[in-house]
Scaffold this motif. Structure first.
Motif, short mmCIF file in Angstrom:
data_model
loop_
_atom_site.label_atom_id
_atom_site.label_comp_id
_atom_site.label_asym_id
_atom_site.label_seq_id
_atom_site.Cartn_x
_atom_site.Cartn_y
_atom_site.Cartn_z
N UNK A 155 55.59 24.75 28.34
CA UNK A 155 55.67 25.56 29.55
C UNK A 155 56.92 26.43 29.57
N UNK A 156 57.93 26.09 28.79
CA UNK A 156 59.11 26.92 28.72
C UNK A 156 58.84 28.24 28.00
N UNK A 157 57.90 28.25 27.07
CA UNK A 157 57.72 29.41 26.20
C UNK A 157 56.62 30.37 26.62
N UNK A 162 50.82 28.44 30.68
CA UNK A 162 50.00 27.27 30.38
C UNK A 162 49.17 26.90 31.60
N UNK A 163 48.28 25.95 31.42
CA UNK A 163 47.43 25.52 32.53
C UNK A 163 48.24 24.72 33.55
N UNK A 188 35.97 29.66 32.18
CA UNK A 188 37.17 30.45 32.41
C UNK A 188 38.27 29.53 32.91
N UNK A 189 39.40 29.57 32.24
CA UNK A 189 40.58 28.82 32.66
C UNK A 189 41.69 29.81 32.96
N UNK A 190 42.60 29.42 33.81
CA UNK A 190 43.72 30.28 34.15
C UNK A 190 45.01 29.63 33.69
N UNK A 191 45.88 30.44 33.13
CA UNK A 191 47.17 29.95 32.66
C UNK A 191 48.27 30.66 33.44
N UNK A 213 57.21 30.59 36.89
CA UNK A 213 57.49 31.23 38.18
C UNK A 213 56.23 31.26 39.05
N UNK A 214 55.08 31.53 38.44
CA UNK A 214 53.84 31.54 39.20
C UNK A 214 53.50 30.15 39.72
N UNK A 215 53.74 29.13 38.90
CA UNK A 215 53.46 27.76 39.33
C UNK A 215 54.37 27.37 40.48
N UNK A 216 55.62 27.81 40.45
CA UNK A 216 56.51 27.48 41.57
C UNK A 216 56.06 28.16 42.86
#
Length: 127
Positions: free
Chosen positions: A34-36, A39-40, A94-97, A101-104
């Motif tokens: 997730x740092x790079x 991801x899901x 369909x999956x979203x990654x 920042x978006x997850x926060x």
């Protein structure tokens, strides 16, 4: 010669250490990923160190929040993955990654009730 009980205790201890080591590797691998790149949601939650049951519950809730966030302009990266069903059918879904920042932002809109879920939410918000 060691007794049966002693061998059983040694075997159980080795299995417990092996399982704990595998869990630590899984968390470290997810955190590195997730740092790079995007991801899901599951990978982001696993990177916080949550156990499987907690991660499953949080991910389902975050997916619902992310669906409403998509309509409000927060779009993840779409990806087509091939999911197996009952071991043999492979159909495309369909999956979203999402980036960290978006997850926060998604986690900020999530209002959990359980204490474990609140801890995961705090870890997701702290980017």
């Amino acid at each position: 010669m060691a007794s049966v009980a002693a061998r059983r205790a040694l075997r159980d201890r080795v299995r417990a250490h092996r399982a704990a080591s595998a869990a630590r590797r899984e968390v470290a691998r997810a955190a590195r990923r997730v740092r790079h790149t995007a991801r899901s949601l599951t990978t982001h939650v696993i990177a916080t160190g949550a156990d499987r049951a907690t991660a499953k519950g949080v991910v389902k809730a975050l997916q619902g929040v992310a669906k409403t966030a998509r309509t409000n302009g927060l779009k993840g990266k779409r990806a087509r993955i091939r999911r197996t069903a009952q071991g043999f059918k492979r159909h495309a879904v369909t999956a979203y990654r999402y980036t960290r920042a978006q997850v926060s932002q998604i986690a900020a809109q999530y209002k959990p009730r359980k204490a474990e879920y609140k801890a995961v939410r705090a870890a997701l918000i702290a980017v």
